[in-house]
Design a protein around this motif. Structure first.
Motif, PDB file in Angstrom:
ATOM      1  N   THR A  70       2.459  88.396  62.728  1.00  9.51           N
ATOM      2  CA  THR A  70       1.285  88.646  61.908  1.00  9.51           C
ATOM      3  C   THR A  70       1.090  90.140  61.777  1.00  9.51           C
ATOM      4  OG1 THR A  70      -0.230  88.676  63.777  1.00  9.51           O
ATOM      5  CG2 THR A  70       0.173  86.547  62.755  1.00  9.51           C
ATOM      6  N   LYS A 117       0.071  93.566  58.862  1.00 11.15           N
ATOM      7  CA  LYS A 117       0.495  94.134  57.587  1.00 11.15           C
ATOM      8  C   LYS A 117       1.173  95.475  57.822  1.00 11.15           C
ATOM      9  CE  LYS A 117      -1.281  95.073  52.965  1.00 11.15           C
ATOM     10  NZ  LYS A 117      -2.457  95.068  52.107  1.00 11.15           N
ATOM     11  N   ASN A 169       8.031  83.011  58.837  1.00 12.17           N
ATOM     12  CA  ASN A 169       7.269  84.149  59.351  1.00 12.17           C
ATOM     13  C   ASN A 169       8.191  85.305  59.712  1.00 12.17           C
ATOM     14  OD1 ASN A 169       5.010  82.543  59.126  1.00 12.17           O
ATOM     15  ND2 ASN A 169       5.027  81.911  61.260  1.00 12.17           N
ATOM     16  N   TYR A 192       7.853  89.055  57.866  1.00 10.99           N
ATOM     17  CA  TYR A 192       7.389  90.264  58.537  1.00 10.99           C
ATOM     18  C   TYR A 192       8.508  91.213  58.930  1.00 10.99           C
ATOM     19  CZ  TYR A 192       2.778  88.270  58.470  1.00 10.99           C
ATOM     20  OH  TYR A 192       1.583  87.741  58.049  1.00 10.99           O
ATOM     21  N   ASP A 204       0.759  86.487  53.876  1.00 10.13           N
ATOM     22  CA  ASP A 204       0.173  87.193  55.012  1.00 10.13           C
ATOM     23  C   ASP A 204      -1.222  86.663  55.319  1.00 10.13           C
ATOM     24  OD1 ASP A 204      -0.007  89.398  56.961  1.00 10.13           O
ATOM     25  OD2 ASP A 204      -1.447  90.257  55.554  1.00 10.13           O
ATOM     26  N   LYS A 219      -2.343  84.663  58.779  1.00  9.25           N
ATOM     27  CA  LYS A 219      -3.457  85.165  59.592  1.00  9.25           C
ATOM     28  C   LYS A 219      -4.492  84.075  59.844  1.00  9.25           C
ATOM     29  CE  LYS A 219      -3.151  90.060  58.396  1.00  9.25           C
ATOM     30  NZ  LYS A 219      -3.740  91.170  57.629  1.00  9.25           N
TER      31      LYS A 219
END
Length: 301
Positions: free
Chosen positions: A25, A27, A115, A119, A185, A189
């Protein structure tokens, strides 16, 4: 007891090769730590199924399928994972032959992979600063189109149209890619906050994942396919003594992808696989990866 209390970054691996138990998780590389503890009875079962020297990573959300709650984990002795397990909230290990147990296993496996790709690679691709030079390229091409197209031979007109297509398609797909990265994203979250995922979350994230990488692939494909058109137009501009636009377009041309023949064999093969999945929609390889994971799942059959 070994369990995943905080989230860590791993090196990028293609979808299907990451391990459940790590949920990324945050940004732009900023990591949000999410703490997740399964029930004690689930942790005891994880210990019982652990083999000598192994560690395990727990998928950091409950998995809700048809009103039942599951927990999933991967066992590791280095990389890749040595096994997977899906456990009910009462600590029992249900049969993988049950449809909802296989679905719960798929949810944790595929969401972990999505995921991971998002990321470790998705944000990096979204941050690429090529929108500016693509827009400048398009602006110069529009000037060429307005001032020179009528006098061009038909094959050069065709090359101009091909060159225009490269920045047009790239800009459109990159803007959509950035939008999809933000949506994915936000969704992840919320999953982390709620500490629960469902089949609907898998569907949503699969849709985001597929379209996101289709947008990325389309940018590469259009640039590769217009390589010869770009060369042909730039050569024509030099012949016509249009030095400034020719040099500018040559510079931008070099920043785009070359044609397939000039790509390294390894990259060419990888590109073919990506096109097969995200342009042609062939998900056979993706399914094979999951089926291989099921082969080392420790649930009974």
């Amino acid at each position: 007891m070994e369990y995943s209390e905080k989230l860590v970054f791993l090196k990028y691996r293609p979808r299907g090769r990451s391990c459940p138990g790590v949920l990324y998780t945050g940004k732009l590389g900023v990591m949000i730590v999410a703490r997740f503890r399964p029930p004690e009875v689930v942790s005891k079962t994880l210990e019982q199924y652990k083999r000598q020297g192994e560690r395990y990573q727990i998928f950091p959300c409950r998995i809700e399928v048809n009103g039942s709650t599951y927990y999933s984990a991967s066992y590791q002795l280095g990389q890749p994972a040595t096994g997977y397990i899906t456990i009910k909230e009462d600590g029992s290990v249900p049969s993988l032959n049950l449809e909802e147990v296989e679905l719960a296993t798929r949810i944790s496996f595929e969401l972990s992979s999505i995921n991971n790709a998002l990321y470790t690679t998705g944000f990096r691709v979204a941050r690429k600063r090529h929108l500016g030079f693509m827009r400048r390229t398009l602006s110069i091409l529009r000037w060429v189109e307005r001032t020179m197209k009528q006098e061009m031979p038909p094959e050069i007109q065709q090359a101009l149209e091909g060159f225009i297509k490269a920045p047009q398609v790239t800009i459109k797909n990159h803007l959509r890619l950035k939008e999809l990265v933000k949506k994915a994203d936000r969704h992840i979250k919320q999953n982390v906050k709620d500490q629960v995922v469902t089949p609907e979350d898998l569907k949503i994230m699969n849709d985001y994942h597929y379209e996101l990488w289709r947008c990325a692939t389309m940018q590469n494909v259009v640039q590769m396919n217009t390589y010869e058109d770009r060369k042909k137009l730039i050569q024509y501009l030099f012949q016509k003594k249009k030095i400034f636009p020719a040099i500018a377009l040559w510079f931008y041309h070099l920043r785009m992808h070359p044609d397939e023949e000039k790509v390294k064999p390894k990259d060419r093969e990888m590109m073919k696989e990506v096109i097969d999945v995200y342009i042609n929609g062939n998900m056979e390889r993706e399914e094979k990866v999951f089926q291989k994971a099921l082969e080392i799942t420790r649930n009974p059959r």
